[in-house]
Design a protein around this motif. Structure first.
Motif, PDB file in Angstrom:
ATOM      1  N   VAL A 144       7.805  16.286  35.767  1.00  0.00           N
ATOM      2  CA  VAL A 144       9.169  16.746  36.036  1.00  0.00           C
ATOM      3  C   VAL A 144       9.106  17.862  37.078  1.00  0.00           C
ATOM      4  O   VAL A 144       8.300  18.800  36.945  1.00  0.00           O
ATOM      5  CB  VAL A 144       9.845  17.269  34.752  1.00  0.00           C
ATOM      6  CG1 VAL A 144      11.185  17.931  35.082  1.00  0.00           C
ATOM      7  CG2 VAL A 144      10.035  16.130  33.760  1.00  0.00           C
ATOM      8  N   PHE A 145       9.925  17.741  38.111  1.00  0.00           N
ATOM      9  CA  PHE A 145      10.045  18.775  39.135  1.00  0.00           C
ATOM     10  C   PHE A 145      11.491  19.265  39.143  1.00  0.00           C
ATOM     11  O   PHE A 145      12.424  18.460  39.206  1.00  0.00           O
ATOM     12  CB  PHE A 145       9.680  18.231  40.513  1.00  0.00           C
ATOM     13  CG  PHE A 145       8.251  17.767  40.626  1.00  0.00           C
ATOM     14  CD1 PHE A 145       7.266  18.630  41.089  1.00  0.00           C
ATOM     15  CD2 PHE A 145       7.898  16.481  40.268  1.00  0.00           C
ATOM     16  CE1 PHE A 145       5.947  18.209  41.188  1.00  0.00           C
ATOM     17  CE2 PHE A 145       6.585  16.047  40.361  1.00  0.00           C
ATOM     18  CZ  PHE A 145       5.609  16.911  40.820  1.00  0.00           C
ATOM     19  N   VAL A 146      11.677  20.581  39.087  1.00  0.00           N
ATOM     20  CA  VAL A 146      13.014  21.170  39.078  1.00  0.00           C
ATOM     21  C   VAL A 146      13.162  22.064  40.300  1.00  0.00           C
ATOM     22  O   VAL A 146      12.394  23.024  40.477  1.00  0.00           O
ATOM     23  CB  VAL A 146      13.253  21.996  37.795  1.00  0.00           C
ATOM     24  CG1 VAL A 146      14.646  22.626  37.829  1.00  0.00           C
ATOM     25  CG2 VAL A 146      13.094  21.108  36.556  1.00  0.00           C
ATOM     26  N   PHE A 150      20.091  24.348  41.453  1.00  0.00           N
ATOM     27  CA  PHE A 150      20.748  24.353  40.157  1.00  0.00           C
ATOM     28  C   PHE A 150      22.050  25.142  40.198  1.00  0.00           C
ATOM     29  O   PHE A 150      22.095  26.279  40.659  1.00  0.00           O
ATOM     30  CB  PHE A 150      19.831  24.943  39.089  1.00  0.00           C
ATOM     31  CG  PHE A 150      20.537  25.218  37.787  1.00  0.00           C
ATOM     32  CD1 PHE A 150      20.894  24.180  36.951  1.00  0.00           C
ATOM     33  CD2 PHE A 150      20.868  26.521  37.429  1.00  0.00           C
ATOM     34  CE1 PHE A 150      21.561  24.419  35.762  1.00  0.00           C
ATOM     35  CE2 PHE A 150      21.532  26.774  36.241  1.00  0.00           C
ATOM     36  CZ  PHE A 150      21.880  25.722  35.398  1.00  0.00           C
ATOM     37  N   LYS A 151      23.118  24.529  39.717  1.00  0.00           N
ATOM     38  CA  LYS A 151      24.415  25.183  39.557  1.00  0.00           C
ATOM     39  C   LYS A 151      24.937  24.809  38.173  1.00  0.00           C
ATOM     40  O   LYS A 151      25.014  23.629  37.832  1.00  0.00           O
ATOM     41  CB  LYS A 151      25.414  24.735  40.636  1.00  0.00           C
ATOM     42  CG  LYS A 151      24.983  25.075  42.055  1.00  0.00           C
ATOM     43  CD  LYS A 151      24.980  26.582  42.283  1.00  0.00           C
ATOM     44  CE  LYS A 151      24.617  26.921  43.733  1.00  0.00           C
ATOM     45  NZ  LYS A 151      23.210  26.581  44.042  1.00  0.00           N
ATOM     46  N   VAL A 169      10.247  24.916  40.555  1.00  0.00           N
ATOM     47  CA  VAL A 169       9.984  25.237  41.962  1.00  0.00           C
ATOM     48  C   VAL A 169      11.108  26.108  42.511  1.00  0.00           C
ATOM     49  O   VAL A 169      12.274  25.701  42.511  1.00  0.00           O
ATOM     50  CB  VAL A 169       9.854  23.948  42.798  1.00  0.00           C
ATOM     51  CG1 VAL A 169       9.454  24.299  44.230  1.00  0.00           C
ATOM     52  CG2 VAL A 169       8.836  23.004  42.174  1.00  0.00           C
ATOM     53  N   ASN A 170      10.760  27.304  42.963  1.00  0.00           N
ATOM     54  CA  ASN A 170      11.754  28.217  43.522  1.00  0.00           C
ATOM     55  C   ASN A 170      11.954  27.922  45.011  1.00  0.00           C
ATOM     56  O   ASN A 170      11.898  28.805  45.866  1.00  0.00           O
ATOM     57  CB  ASN A 170      11.313  29.675  43.329  1.00  0.00           C
ATOM     58  CG  ASN A 170      12.446  30.638  43.589  1.00  0.00           C
ATOM     59  OD1 ASN A 170      13.589  30.376  43.210  1.00  0.00           O
ATOM     60  ND2 ASN A 170      12.160  31.746  44.239  1.00  0.00           N
ATOM     61  N   ASP A 171      12.143  26.647  45.311  1.00  0.00           N
ATOM     62  CA  ASP A 171      12.246  26.202  46.701  1.00  0.00           C
ATOM     63  C   ASP A 171      12.918  24.833  46.682  1.00  0.00           C
ATOM     64  O   ASP A 171      13.035  24.201  45.627  1.00  0.00           O
ATOM     65  CB  ASP A 171      10.847  26.115  47.327  1.00  0.00           C
ATOM     66  CG  ASP A 171      10.880  26.212  48.846  1.00  0.00           C
ATOM     67  OD1 ASP A 171      11.984  26.162  49.427  1.00  0.00           O
ATOM     68  OD2 ASP A 171       9.801  26.319  49.447  1.00  0.00           O
ATOM     69  N   THR A 172      13.375  24.379  47.845  1.00  0.00           N
ATOM     70  CA  THR A 172      13.999  23.062  47.971  1.00  0.00           C
ATOM     71  C   THR A 172      13.044  22.137  48.706  1.00  0.00           C
ATOM     72  O   THR A 172      12.554  22.480  49.779  1.00  0.00           O
ATOM     73  CB  THR A 172      15.333  23.158  48.731  1.00  0.00           C
ATOM     74  OG1 THR A 172      16.215  24.009  48.000  1.00  0.00           O
ATOM     75  CG2 THR A 172      15.974  21.795  48.886  1.00  0.00           C
ATOM     76  N   GLU A 191      20.954  15.340  46.077  1.00  0.00           N
ATOM     77  CA  GLU A 191      21.774  16.377  45.460  1.00  0.00           C
ATOM     78  C   GLU A 191      21.150  16.878  44.160  1.00  0.00           C
ATOM     79  O   GLU A 191      21.311  18.042  43.793  1.00  0.00           O
ATOM     80  CB  GLU A 191      23.176  15.847  45.165  1.00  0.00           C
ATOM     81  CG  GLU A 191      24.010  15.550  46.408  1.00  0.00           C
ATOM     82  CD  GLU A 191      25.416  15.114  46.047  1.00  0.00           C
ATOM     83  OE1 GLU A 191      25.756  15.169  44.839  1.00  0.00           O
ATOM     84  OE2 GLU A 191      26.162  14.712  46.958  1.00  0.00           O
ATOM     85  N   GLU A 192      20.442  16.002  43.466  1.00  0.00           N
ATOM     86  CA  GLU A 192      19.911  16.343  42.155  1.00  0.00           C
ATOM     87  C   GLU A 192      18.846  17.435  42.253  1.00  0.00           C
ATOM     88  O   GLU A 192      18.040  17.446  43.167  1.00  0.00           O
ATOM     89  CB  GLU A 192      19.295  15.114  41.486  1.00  0.00           C
ATOM     90  CG  GLU A 192      20.274  13.983  41.233  1.00  0.00           C
ATOM     91  CD  GLU A 192      20.477  13.097  42.451  1.00  0.00           C
ATOM     92  OE1 GLU A 192      21.298  12.158  42.359  1.00  0.00           O
ATOM     93  OE2 GLU A 192      19.814  13.330  43.483  1.00  0.00           O
ATOM     94  N   TYR A 193      18.841  18.323  41.247  1.00  0.00           N
ATOM     95  CA  TYR A 193      17.807  19.352  41.168  1.00  0.00           C
ATOM     96  C   TYR A 193      16.669  18.933  40.247  1.00  0.00           C
ATOM     97  O   TYR A 193      15.596  19.527  40.263  1.00  0.00           O
ATOM     98  CB  TYR A 193      18.400  20.672  40.674  1.00  0.00           C
ATOM     99  CG  TYR A 193      18.915  20.648  39.254  1.00  0.00           C
ATOM    100  CD1 TYR A 193      18.066  20.875  38.168  1.00  0.00           C
ATOM    101  CD2 TYR A 193      20.260  20.405  38.982  1.00  0.00           C
ATOM    102  CE1 TYR A 193      18.523  20.836  36.861  1.00  0.00           C
ATOM    103  CE2 TYR A 193      20.738  20.379  37.685  1.00  0.00           C
ATOM    104  CZ  TYR A 193      19.875  20.597  36.628  1.00  0.00           C
ATOM    105  OH  TYR A 193      20.334  20.555  35.329  1.00  0.00           O
ATOM    106  N   TYR A 194      16.897  17.890  39.440  1.00  0.00           N
ATOM    107  CA  TYR A 194      15.949  17.467  38.400  1.00  0.00           C
ATOM    108  C   TYR A 194      15.333  16.132  38.805  1.00  0.00           C
ATOM    109  O   TYR A 194      16.053  15.165  39.057  1.00  0.00           O
ATOM    110  CB  TYR A 194      16.699  17.323  37.072  1.00  0.00           C
ATOM    111  CG  TYR A 194      15.828  17.092  35.862  1.00  0.00           C
ATOM    112  CD1 TYR A 194      15.436  18.159  35.046  1.00  0.00           C
ATOM    113  CD2 TYR A 194      15.420  15.812  35.504  1.00  0.00           C
ATOM    114  CE1 TYR A 194      14.654  17.938  33.916  1.00  0.00           C
ATOM    115  CE2 TYR A 194      14.646  15.592  34.379  1.00  0.00           C
ATOM    116  CZ  TYR A 194      14.261  16.658  33.590  1.00  0.00           C
ATOM    117  OH  TYR A 194      13.483  16.441  32.480  1.00  0.00           O
TER     118      TYR A 194
END
Length: 309
Positions: free
Chosen positions: A153-155, A160-161, A120-123, A129-132
């Motif tokens: 799974v959603f990313v 992501f850093k 997902v190119n969005d928040t 805090e987690e991206y995963y």
């Protein structure tokens, strides 16, 4: 110097992951929570009518579907703009893929797990805090008890850093590929070039390999993505304004209801006080006191005493 296209677009994502089995296998092995010794070794794209392709599409949800040879099913989606019902949509598609494995005469033990990987190119989880984010069915108390079937799974790519480049190396490389490579990229980072899979994917993104028609489709995708993002912001803003107006209205109604309730309570108290005075006058009259004596005792006028029957 090469100019790269963004891998998140419909055209490029499907060229990289929908036409090269070893690349989508590498991506899935890197990003899915697969058990030790359960890495994907061979896949096939779905039947011809569902084979990933690179259409001139208006839809900014990009998907690639494949299955392990004789086994697990995989859905890979690239979602540009988060929408409130996307999680339910991903669950529905995974459940449909799971249920669609069997014909009416086949046994349930033949069912294979379905993995849904959603980039997902969005928040969408601002409080985390987690991206995963990994969802699957586990026992409420005994989390080691897992009901096999659906794995989602959603990313969140913007979160992501690359902090630790050695831990989960391929996961980091693929996420860097998706987040760092774009239209402004002229030189890919050396560590991405050093990995043969990511290097191959980078080569596919070189603009010189695309026809004018493909570049038109690529630009059209980003135009549509921008329109959808603007629409989504406007829609969310309108919903927020509506909710604020409804909340303001409800608060006004609540204040009015409270005022009415206070007035009603005050009237009840006043009526009760009046009735107590009248009862007192009736009691004094029963005691044969004169109107003058009652007026002196209660402070009421002769007219008010006369009404207390």
């Amino acid at each position: 110097m090469a100019r790269f296209l963004d891998p998140k677009a419909d055209l490029t994502f499907k060229k990289v992951f929908g036409e090269h089995k070893h690349l989508v296998m590498s991506l899935l092995n890197a990003l899915l929570p697969l058990e030790e010794g359960r890495q994907i070794e061979s896949i096939e794209y779905l039947q011809p009518e569902m084979t990933p392709r690179t259409p001139f599409s208006k839809d900014t949800i990009v998907d690639v579907r494949c299955e392990e040879t004789g086994g697990r099913k995989f859905i890979v989606e690239m979602q540009m703009n988060w929408r409130a019902n996307y999680e339910q949509r991903a669950l529905f598609n995974a459940a449909k893929a799971y249920a669609g494995q069997l014909s009416p005469s086949e046994e349930f033990h033949l069912l294979q797990p379905v993995y849904s990987l959603n980039l997902v190119n969005d928040t969408f989880e601002p409080d985390m805090e987690e991206y995963y984010h990994y969802y699957h069915m586990v026992h409420d108390l005994h989390t080691d008890k897992v009901l096999e079937g659906l794995h989602l799974v959603f990313v969140e790519l913007p979160k992501f850093k690359a902090k630790n480049l050695t831990e989960k190396k391929m996961q980091v490389l693929w996420l860097r590929f998706l987040t760092e490579i774009g239209a402004d990229t002229r030189q890919a980072p050396q560590d991405l070039l050093d990995d043969p899979h990511v290097n191959k994917a980078l080569g596919i993104l070189e603009e010189s390999a695309y026809s004018k028609a493909e570049m038109y489709a690529y630009d059209k995708f980003w135009d549509q993505a921008s329109i959808e993002a603007t629409y989504q912001r406007d829609w969310e803003g309108a919903i927020a304004e509506r909710d604020a107006a409804v909340a303001s209205r409800d608060a006004a109604f609540a204040r009015a209801d409270a005022a009415v309730a206070r007035a009603d309570a005050e009237k009840v108290r006043a009526d009760e006080a009046t009735e107590r005075v009248r009862q007192t006058v009736r009691n004094l009259k029963a005691m044969k006191l004169s109107p003058e004596q009652i007026a002196s005792a209660t402070g009421l006028s002769a007219g008010e005493i006369a009404k207390c029957e």
